[in-house]
Motif scaffolding. Sequence first.
Motif, short mmCIF file in Angstrom:
data_model
loop_
_atom_site.label_atom_id
_atom_site.label_comp_id
_atom_site.label_asym_id
_atom_site.label_seq_id
_atom_site.Cartn_x
_atom_site.Cartn_y
_atom_site.Cartn_z
N ALA A 188 40.82 39.48 44.65
CA ALA A 188 42.55 39.41 45.14
C ALA A 188 43.64 38.09 45.38
CB ALA A 188 41.91 39.92 47.01
N ALA A 189 42.86 37.40 45.41
CA ALA A 189 43.93 36.50 44.32
C ALA A 189 44.38 36.34 43.47
CB ALA A 189 42.34 35.13 44.95
N ARG A 190 43.39 36.70 42.74
CA ARG A 190 43.78 37.05 41.43
C ARG A 190 44.92 38.23 40.67
NH1 ARG A 190 38.24 37.02 39.90
NH2 ARG A 190 38.18 39.63 39.74
N THR A 191 44.96 39.04 42.16
CA THR A 191 46.20 40.14 41.98
C THR A 191 46.79 39.38 42.72
OG1 THR A 191 44.20 42.21 42.30
CG2 THR A 191 46.66 42.43 42.71
N ALA A 192 46.41 39.08 43.49
CA ALA A 192 48.21 38.35 44.11
C ALA A 192 48.62 36.87 43.01
CB ALA A 192 47.42 37.83 45.92
N PHE A 193 48.37 35.89 42.65
CA PHE A 193 48.83 35.25 42.01
C PHE A 193 49.51 36.06 40.96
CE2 PHE A 193 49.29 32.85 38.19
CZ PHE A 193 48.96 30.90 38.98
N ALA A 194 48.55 37.03 40.05
CA ALA A 194 49.52 38.15 39.35
C ALA A 194 50.83 38.40 39.48
CB ALA A 194 48.29 38.74 38.54
N ALA A 195 50.98 38.80 40.51
CA ALA A 195 51.96 39.95 41.34
C ALA A 195 53.17 38.61 41.37
CB ALA A 195 51.76 40.09 42.71
N ASP A 196 52.66 37.16 42.10
CA ASP A 196 53.97 36.71 42.15
C ASP A 196 54.32 36.02 41.05
OD1 ASP A 196 52.98 36.78 45.07
OD2 ASP A 196 52.14 34.45 45.09
N VAL A 197 53.39 35.55 39.50
CA VAL A 197 54.22 36.05 38.52
C VAL A 197 54.45 36.56 38.04
CG1 VAL A 197 53.10 35.31 36.26
CG2 VAL A 197 51.96 33.52 37.71
#
Length: 210
Positions: A188-197
């Motif tokens: 979930a944290a990876r998905t959220a970070f990629a979405a922010d990028v």
Amino acid sequence: MTSIDTDTSRDPGVRPAMQARSRATRQRILKVLARALDDQTIDKLTVADIAKRAKSSVGAFYGRFADKAAALDALYADRMEALVESLTAANDEARRHRDVHRWIGELAQACLTHAIANRTLLVRIAGRTGDLAAAPASFKDHLAQTISALRIKPPHFAPVAADFMLRLVLGLSRDAALFQPELQEDDAARTAFAADVQKAALWYLTAPSA
């Protein structure tokens, strides 16, 4: 496909391996290093150890790399080349489907996944090797062509936009892998970070050109 400009011979610590047998020796040496990174024995591994495990010689090692650090640089360059090949294919898909949002999302996700997968290697080379947020010139040109084809930026601004966006995505992904170890296990944290990028890259690309 046009060959990607990631020739490790441009690194002063890496010598070119031109013949098939020489390239095979080079790859065996890099595989030994990769395994040592995975099992965390890299610090104990001497050049003699590497040569023995690669079924080669110390002279063969030094015929290709200045030292163990230069060999690690070459390993990262090879892995970056593999990432660039996948991103080039994504560029081609984006031109066909004209889905800018999805394209940038896939770019962000691929770069983050690559950085996390190579975290152990990045820890070893960060601050010592070249610019880890840089990409081969040939890929930046390909990306600029995609930006122009999708009419995201005017053609004269596309090369600048391509360079900046790559540095943004690669740089943020690299730093996240290095300094946010929780991303290793938290989907979930990876998905959220990629979405922010993705949002940051889209904002930049759609902002008015200077």
